[in-house]
Design a protein around this motif. Structure first.
Motif, PDB file in Angstrom:
ATOM      1  N   ASN A  34       0.826  -1.208   0.000  1.00 16.86           N
ATOM      2  CA  ASN A  34       0.000   0.000   0.000  1.00 16.86           C
ATOM      3  C   ASN A  34       0.861   1.258   0.000  1.00 16.86           C
ATOM      4  OD1 ASN A  34      -2.137  -1.749   0.128  1.00 16.86           O
ATOM      5  ND2 ASN A  34      -2.790  -1.175   2.188  1.00 16.86           N
ATOM      6  N   THR A  35       1.937   1.242   0.776  1.00 19.72           N
ATOM      7  CA  THR A  35       2.843   2.389   0.807  1.00 19.72           C
ATOM      8  C   THR A  35       3.551   2.561  -0.527  1.00 19.72           C
ATOM      9  OG1 THR A  35       3.180   2.140   3.191  1.00 19.72           O
ATOM     10  CG2 THR A  35       4.840   3.398   1.977  1.00 19.72           C
ATOM     11  N   LEU A  36       3.977   1.461  -1.122  1.00 23.03           N
ATOM     12  CA  LEU A  36       4.596   1.512  -2.448  1.00 23.03           C
ATOM     13  C   LEU A  36       3.631   2.138  -3.451  1.00 23.03           C
ATOM     14  CD1 LEU A  36       6.908   0.696  -4.416  1.00 23.03           C
ATOM     15  CD2 LEU A  36       5.714  -1.501  -4.696  1.00 23.03           C
ATOM     16  N   THR A  37       2.382   1.744  -3.394  1.00 23.91           N
ATOM     17  CA  THR A  37       1.356   2.260  -4.311  1.00 23.91           C
ATOM     18  C   THR A  37       1.214   3.776  -4.176  1.00 23.91           C
ATOM     19  OG1 THR A  37       0.125   0.170  -4.237  1.00 23.91           O
ATOM     20  CG2 THR A  37      -1.100   2.151  -4.872  1.00 23.91           C
ATOM     21  N   HIS A  38       1.070   4.230  -2.956  1.00 22.29           N
ATOM     22  CA  HIS A  38       0.870   5.656  -2.681  1.00 22.29           C
ATOM     23  C   HIS A  38       2.061   6.479  -3.172  1.00 22.29           C
ATOM     24  CE1 HIS A  38      -0.683   9.094  -0.422  1.00 22.29           C
ATOM     25  NE2 HIS A  38       0.534   9.293   0.044  1.00 22.29           N
ATOM     26  N   THR A  39       3.266   5.980  -2.895  1.00 20.82           N
ATOM     27  CA  THR A  39       4.480   6.719  -3.230  1.00 20.82           C
ATOM     28  C   THR A  39       4.738   6.728  -4.731  1.00 20.82           C
ATOM     29  OG1 THR A  39       5.385   6.055  -1.081  1.00 20.82           O
ATOM     30  CG2 THR A  39       6.927   6.960  -2.697  1.00 20.82           C
ATOM     31  N   LEU A  40       4.554   5.586  -5.380  1.00 22.96           N
ATOM     32  CA  LEU A  40       4.775   5.513  -6.831  1.00 22.96           C
ATOM     33  C   LEU A  40       3.784   6.389  -7.589  1.00 22.96           C
ATOM     34  CD1 LEU A  40       5.501   1.741  -7.564  1.00 22.96           C
ATOM     35  CD2 LEU A  40       7.100   3.653  -7.734  1.00 22.96           C
ATOM     36  N   ALA A  41       2.561   6.482  -7.080  1.00 22.36           N
ATOM     37  CA  ALA A  41       1.566   7.320  -7.754  1.00 22.36           C
ATOM     38  C   ALA A  41       2.047   8.758  -7.842  1.00 22.36           C
ATOM     39  CB  ALA A  41       0.227   7.236  -7.020  1.00 22.36           C
ATOM     40  N   LYS A  42       2.654   9.243  -6.782  1.00 21.95           N
ATOM     41  CA  LYS A  42       3.198  10.595  -6.773  1.00 21.95           C
ATOM     42  C   LYS A  42       4.383  10.699  -7.726  1.00 21.95           C
ATOM     43  CE  LYS A  42       4.142  14.765  -5.142  1.00 21.95           C
ATOM     44  NZ  LYS A  42       3.297  15.940  -5.472  1.00 21.95           N
ATOM     45  N   ASP A  43       5.245   9.712  -7.710  1.00 24.18           N
ATOM     46  CA  ASP A  43       6.479   9.728  -8.500  1.00 24.18           C
ATOM     47  C   ASP A  43       6.205   9.637  -9.997  1.00 24.18           C
ATOM     48  OD1 ASP A  43       9.220   9.777  -8.940  1.00 24.18           O
ATOM     49  OD2 ASP A  43       9.499   7.642  -8.549  1.00 24.18           O
ATOM     50  N   LEU A  44       5.228   8.810 -10.378  1.00 24.51           N
ATOM     51  CA  LEU A  44       5.014   8.520 -11.799  1.00 24.51           C
ATOM     52  C   LEU A  44       3.886   9.335 -12.428  1.00 24.51           C
ATOM     53  CD1 LEU A  44       5.450   4.631 -11.731  1.00 24.51           C
ATOM     54  CD2 LEU A  44       7.164   6.391 -12.176  1.00 24.51           C
ATOM     55  N   GLY A  45       3.212  10.138 -11.626  1.00 21.24           N
ATOM     56  CA  GLY A  45       2.134  10.966 -12.157  1.00 21.24           C
ATOM     57  C   GLY A  45       2.535  11.841 -13.340  1.00 21.24           C
ATOM     58  N   PRO A  46       3.713  12.465 -13.316  1.00 18.03           N
ATOM     59  CA  PRO A  46       4.097  13.300 -14.461  1.00 18.03           C
ATOM     60  C   PRO A  46       4.169  12.550 -15.781  1.00 18.03           C
ATOM     61  CG  PRO A  46       5.423  13.858 -12.550  1.00 18.03           C
ATOM     62  CD  PRO A  46       4.640  12.624 -12.184  1.00 18.03           C
ATOM     63  N   ARG A  47       4.296  11.234 -15.734  1.00 15.10           N
ATOM     64  CA  ARG A  47       4.295  10.438 -16.965  1.00 15.10           C
ATOM     65  C   ARG A  47       2.884   9.967 -17.345  1.00 15.10           C
ATOM     66  NH1 ARG A  47       8.431   5.614 -16.795  1.00 15.10           N
ATOM     67  NH2 ARG A  47       7.359   5.309 -18.796  1.00 15.10           N
TER      68      ARG A  47
END
Length: 248
Positions: free
Chosen positions: A162-175
C-alpha cells in the motif's frame, strides 16, 4: 474493440486463482497478456489457452520470485515476446500463517521477498518498458484494514504494498501513469479447496453480501483501473472485500 485493444499487460502469478481471473479479464478487454508463473507451467499454458479460446492473445513467461535477480529474469523472459508494457499487475504472492510468537525468521524473510521486495524491483526494472499513460496495479489485501493476528507477517507485506502504491503514484504521475492497489478479502481459489462447509459459511459471513468472493469480483475492479475510464484514479487502495467486517 476492447477497452485495452492494442495494449500489452503483464500479470505476475497469472496462472491460477485471482491472477488467472485478472489475466483472462484483461484478455477479454483486448490486451495481449503475459501470464507469469513461478513453477506451474502447465497452469500458465492453460490460462493462455483459455484467453486464446475467448478470442484474445497471450503468452506464458516463467520466473521464480523471491530469489536474487528475480525481476531481471522475469523481464528478460518478457522481452522475448514484447517490446513494452502498458499494464503491470503485481499479483504474485504467498501466504504465511503464524502469530507474532510463531513466525520464524526464514519464513518472514521469504514472505517479504516474494510479496514486497519482488514487486518493488519488478517495477524498478520495468520502468523503462512501461509506456507513458500506463497502469501499475498492485494486489494488496483486506488484512491491512482488518486485523488478523494469525497473518501478522503477511499483513505487513501488504501494508508495504500500500505504501509503495501511494508513493509511486506521486512519482510517476508526471508520466501519466496511474498506480493503484486492489485489496481483496476472502476469495474462492484453490486455497479453499477441501475446507469444511461450515468453515466456508463462516468465511462468507465476513462479507456484507454473505458470500465468498470470486476471482472475477477482483478482476473486474482491476479492469476498470487498467482502462481509460480509470485515468483520474491514482494512489488509492480500493477495497475489494465485499464489505467485510463493516460493522467491526
Amino acid at each position: 474493440m476492447g477497452t485495452l485493444a492494442g495494449k500489452t499487460a503483464l500479470v505476475t502469478g497469472g496462472s491460477r486463482g485471482i491472477g488467472r481471473g485478472i489475466a483472462e479479464r484483461l484478455g477479454r478487454d483486448g490486451a495481449r497478456v503475459a501470464v507469469h508463473y513461478g513453477s506451474n507451467e502447465v497452469a500458465a499454458k492453460e490460462t493462455v489457452a483459455a484467453i486464446e479460446a475467448a478470442g484474445g492473445s497471450a503468452f506464458a513467461i516463467g520466473a521464480e520470485l523471491g530469489v536474487p535477480g528475480d525481476a531481471a529474469a522475469l523481464w528478460a523472459e518478457f522481452d522475448k515476446h514484447a517490446d513494452g508494457v502498458d499494464v503491470l499487475v503485481n499479483n504474485a504472492g504467498i501466504g504465511l500463517y503464524g502469530t507474532i510468537t510463531d513466525v520464524q525468521e526464514a519464513d518472514y524473510d521469504r514472505v517479504f521477498a516474494v510479496n514486497a521486495k519482488a514487486p518493488f524491483f519488478i517495477v524498478q526494472e520495468g520502468l523503462g518498458r512501461l509506456r507513458d499513460g500506463g497502469r501499475i496495479i498492485n494486489i494488496s489485501s483486506g488484512v491491512t484494514r482488518i486485523a488478523f493476528p494469525i497473518t501478522v507477517a503477511y499483513s505487513m507485506t501488504k501494508g508495504a504494498i500500500n505504501t509503495l502504491t501511494h508513493t509511486l503514484a506521486k512519482d510517476l504521475g508526471p508520466r501519466g501513469i496511474t498506480v493503484n492497489a486492489v485489496a481483496p478479502g476472502i476469495i474462492d481459489t484453490e486455497a479453499l479447496d477441501g475446507l469444511p462447509a461450515e468453515q466456508k459459511t463462516g468465511m462468507a459471513a465476513y462479507s456484507t453480501f454473505n458470500r465468498i468472493g470470486r476471482p472475477s469480483d477482483v478482476a473486474d475492479i482491476v479492469s476498470f483501473v487498467a482502462s481509460e475510464d480509470g485515468r483520474w484514479v491514482t494512489g488509492q487502495v480500493i477495497d475489494a472485500t465485499g464489505g467485510s467486517a463493516l460493522g467491526v
